[in-house]
Design an enzyme around this catalytic site. Structure first.
Site, PDB file in Angstrom:
ATOM      1  N   TYR A   1      -0.900   0.188  10.604  1.00  0.00           N
ATOM      2  CA  TYR A   1      -1.075  -0.462   9.288  1.00  0.00           C
ATOM      3  C   TYR A   1       0.032  -0.015   8.330  1.00  0.00           C
ATOM      4  O   TYR A   1       0.644  -0.844   7.645  1.00  0.00           O
ATOM      5  CB  TYR A   1      -2.454  -0.066   8.744  1.00  0.00           C
TER       6      TYR A   1
ATOM      7  N   SER B   1       0.844  -1.203   0.000  1.00  0.00           N
ATOM      8  CA  SER B   1       0.000   0.000   0.000  1.00  0.00           C
ATOM      9  C   SER B   1       0.871   1.242   0.000  1.00  0.00           C
ATOM     10  O   SER B   1       1.983   1.234   0.553  1.00  0.00           O
ATOM     11  CB  SER B   1      -0.880   0.015   1.249  1.00  0.00           C
TER      12      SER B   1
HETATM   13  N1  LIG Z   1      -8.870  -1.017  -0.125  1.00  0.00           N
HETATM   14  C1  LIG Z   1      -7.870  -0.154  -0.177  1.00  0.00           C
HETATM   15  O1  LIG Z   1      -8.053   1.082  -0.245  1.00  0.00           O
HETATM   16  C2  LIG Z   1      -6.448  -0.667  -0.204  1.00  0.00           C
HETATM   17  C3  LIG Z   1      -5.425   0.253  -0.443  1.00  0.00           C
HETATM   18  C4  LIG Z   1      -4.107  -0.178  -0.467  1.00  0.00           C
HETATM   19  C5  LIG Z   1      -3.831  -1.518  -0.268  1.00  0.00           C
HETATM   20  N2  LIG Z   1      -4.841  -2.397  -0.010  1.00  0.00           N
HETATM   21  C6  LIG Z   1      -4.479  -3.798   0.218  1.00  0.00           C
HETATM   22  O2  LIG Z   1      -5.110  -4.602  -0.749  1.00  0.00           O
HETATM   23  C7  LIG Z   1      -5.232  -5.939  -0.234  1.00  0.00           C
HETATM   24  C8  LIG Z   1      -6.657  -6.416  -0.434  1.00  0.00           C
HETATM   25  O3  LIG Z   1      -7.509  -5.633   0.395  1.00  0.00           O
HETATM   26  P1  LIG Z   1      -9.028  -5.261   0.052  1.00  0.00           P
HETATM   27  O4  LIG Z   1      -9.091  -3.797  -0.081  1.00  0.00           O
HETATM   28  O5  LIG Z   1      -9.523  -6.117  -1.054  1.00  0.00           O
HETATM   29  O6  LIG Z   1      -9.710  -5.567   1.430  1.00  0.00           O
HETATM   30  P2  LIG Z   1     -10.554  -6.787   1.987  1.00  0.00           P
HETATM   31  O7  LIG Z   1     -11.689  -7.062   1.059  1.00  0.00           O
HETATM   32  O8  LIG Z   1     -10.841  -6.423   3.404  1.00  0.00           O
HETATM   33  O9  LIG Z   1      -9.522  -8.004   1.923  1.00  0.00           O
HETATM   34  C9  LIG Z   1      -8.626  -8.345   2.932  1.00  0.00           C
HETATM   35  C10 LIG Z   1      -8.552  -9.853   2.945  1.00  0.00           C
HETATM   36  O10 LIG Z   1      -7.528 -10.272   3.835  1.00  0.00           O
HETATM   37  C11 LIG Z   1      -7.979 -11.472   4.419  1.00  0.00           C
HETATM   38  N3  LIG Z   1      -7.312 -11.771   5.673  1.00  0.00           N
HETATM   39  C12 LIG Z   1      -7.275 -11.011   6.798  1.00  0.00           C
HETATM   40  N4  LIG Z   1      -6.586 -11.647   7.755  1.00  0.00           N
HETATM   41  C13 LIG Z   1      -6.193 -12.842   7.230  1.00  0.00           C
HETATM   42  C14 LIG Z   1      -5.461 -13.945   7.734  1.00  0.00           C
HETATM   43  N5  LIG Z   1      -4.970 -13.965   8.987  1.00  0.00           N
HETATM   44  N6  LIG Z   1      -5.234 -15.004   6.919  1.00  0.00           N
HETATM   45  C15 LIG Z   1      -5.720 -15.011   5.655  1.00  0.00           C
HETATM   46  N7  LIG Z   1      -6.443 -14.001   5.123  1.00  0.00           N
HETATM   47  C16 LIG Z   1      -6.671 -12.928   5.906  1.00  0.00           C
HETATM   48  C17 LIG Z   1      -9.457 -11.243   4.665  1.00  0.00           C
HETATM   49  O11 LIG Z   1     -10.076 -12.499   4.779  1.00  0.00           O
HETATM   50  P3  LIG Z   1     -11.372 -12.785   5.682  1.00  0.00           P
HETATM   51  O12 LIG Z   1     -12.503 -12.745   4.733  1.00  0.00           O
HETATM   52  O13 LIG Z   1     -11.111 -14.131   6.255  1.00  0.00           O
HETATM   53  O14 LIG Z   1     -11.434 -11.695   6.733  1.00  0.00           O
HETATM   54  C18 LIG Z   1      -9.864 -10.479   3.418  1.00  0.00           C
HETATM   55  O15 LIG Z   1     -10.340 -11.338   2.430  1.00  0.00           O
HETATM   56  C19 LIG Z   1      -4.810  -5.863   1.234  1.00  0.00           C
HETATM   57  O16 LIG Z   1      -3.464  -6.257   1.350  1.00  0.00           O
HETATM   58  C20 LIG Z   1      -4.929  -4.380   1.532  1.00  0.00           C
HETATM   59  O17 LIG Z   1      -4.099  -3.999   2.615  1.00  0.00           O
HETATM   60  C21 LIG Z   1      -6.151  -2.006   0.011  1.00  0.00           C
END
Ligand SMILES: NC(=O)c1ccc[n+]([C@@H]2O[C@H](COP(=O)([O-])OP(=O)(O)OC[C@H]3O[C@@H](n4cnc5c(N)ncnc54)[C@H](OP(=O)(O)O)[C@@H]3O)[C@@H](O)[C@H]2O)c1
Length: 262
Positions: free
Chosen positions: A168, A155
């Site tokens: 984070y 990120s």
């Molecule tokens: N959304 C944004 O603005 C943004 C910006 C920059 C970077 N990112 C990054 O993009 C990636 C995807 O995020 P997203 O935005 O799509 O959010 P999201 O839908 O909340 O996805 C996060 C995923 O991580 C999984 N997770 C959490 N803890 C875990 C564990 N201990 N073991 C295995 N899986 C686990 C969650 O699974 P569960 O369903 O089991 O909870 C969830 O599916 C992440 O790395 C996030 O930090 C997001």
């Protein structure tokens, strides 16, 4: 635990060239991961979806298989349990050629800062867990000695620590640095280690946050850009607008930066 591949019959994948290039997706329930998985399955890549309580993905598995005509298997993985990584990887039906880490946890900054257990969970989910998984999987991809890719979703929050998000952000900074090191380690090998540093993306993680519309993308748009970067063999993907924003933010002198509030 490995849930057996669905028994429904598959239509022929559209692009046979990718039929022997399976994609392993960690954090497969993530909105960004789902968008990437759809885009890759549409290109004919078989999918290996890994997540906690992976049976929650059974409907997605059937949806991917029917829509894209690719084999899809489900694999249990908690990224905070590194002792399970080797067995999980050994249990895959075939060795993956592309691996994507999309796991992440933001939580609430004040709660994370006040409670060491919450902070540890954020560090383990965004940094130590994915880093250790990437180490193990990179070793295996390298040993296979075939063209492969490892994509880590970090990120822009890791580019500079901010009061509003530093638990984070620091975890993402660690993951970004780890991927950079892995990339250099394998630079002379047919393994591309790619870092993706998204800005704001409208997903479950950011639901309820008041994000500026012009700076917020969708998981599908991000997935399309990641695949374009992958096709070009780019080691790092940051949206051009965010590259400019973070270029400015990282160059603000510390004495000024420490007084800013954003
Ligand atoms: N959304 C944004 O603005 C943004 C910006 C920059 C970077 N990112 C990054 O993009 C990636 C995807 O995020 P997203 O935005 O799509 O959010 P999201 O839908 O909340 O996805 C996060 C995923 O991580 C999984 N997770 C959490 N803890 C875990 C564990 N201990 N073991 C295995 N899986 C686990 C969650 O699974 P569960 O369903 O089991 O909870 C969830 O599916 C992440 O790395 C996030 O930090 C997001």
């Amino acid at each position: 635990m490995t849930v057996p591949a669905t028994s429904i019959s598959y239509p022929a994948p559209k692009d046979q060239r990718n039929a022997d290039r399976p994609v392993l997706v960690l954090g497969a329930r993530s909105d960004i991961a789902r968008a990437l998985a759809h885009a890759l399955a549409a290109r004919g890549h078989p999918l290996q979806l890994a997540a906690r309580q992976v049976d929650r993905l059974e409907r997605d598995r059937d949806d991917f298989a029917v829509r894209h005509g690719v084999p899809v298997s489900l694999h249990e993985l908690d990224v905070t349990r590194p002792e399970t990584f080797a067995d999980m990887l050994s249990s895959l039906p075939v060795a993956p050629r592309i691996v994507i880490s999309a796991v992440g946890l933001m939580g609430d900054q004040d709660s994370n800062a006040a409670d060491p257990a919450l902070a540890m969970q954020v560090f383990a989910t965004n940094f130590t867990g994915p880093a250790l998984f990437c180490e193990e999987v990179a070793r295996r991809l390298d040993a296979a000695d075939m063209s492969s890719a490892l994509i880590g979703i970090s990120s822009v929050a890791g580019d500079r620590g901010r009061a509003r998000n530093y638990v984070y952000g620091s975890a993402k900074a660690g993951f970004t640095a780890y991927l950079s090191g892995l990339r250099q380690k394998y630079a002379r090998r047919p393994l591309l280690v790619m870092t993706v540093r998204p800005g704001f993306v409208a997903t479950a993680m950011t639901q309820g946050m008041d994000l500026p519309a012009r700076l917020t993308t969708t998981p599908e748009a991000l997935a399309a850009r990641i695949l374009r970067a992958l096709d070009k063999g780019r080691p790092v993907h940051v949206d051009p607008l965010w590259r400019v924003i973070m270029g400015i933010i990282t160059h603000v002198p510390e004495r000024i930066f420490m007084r800013l509030r954003f």
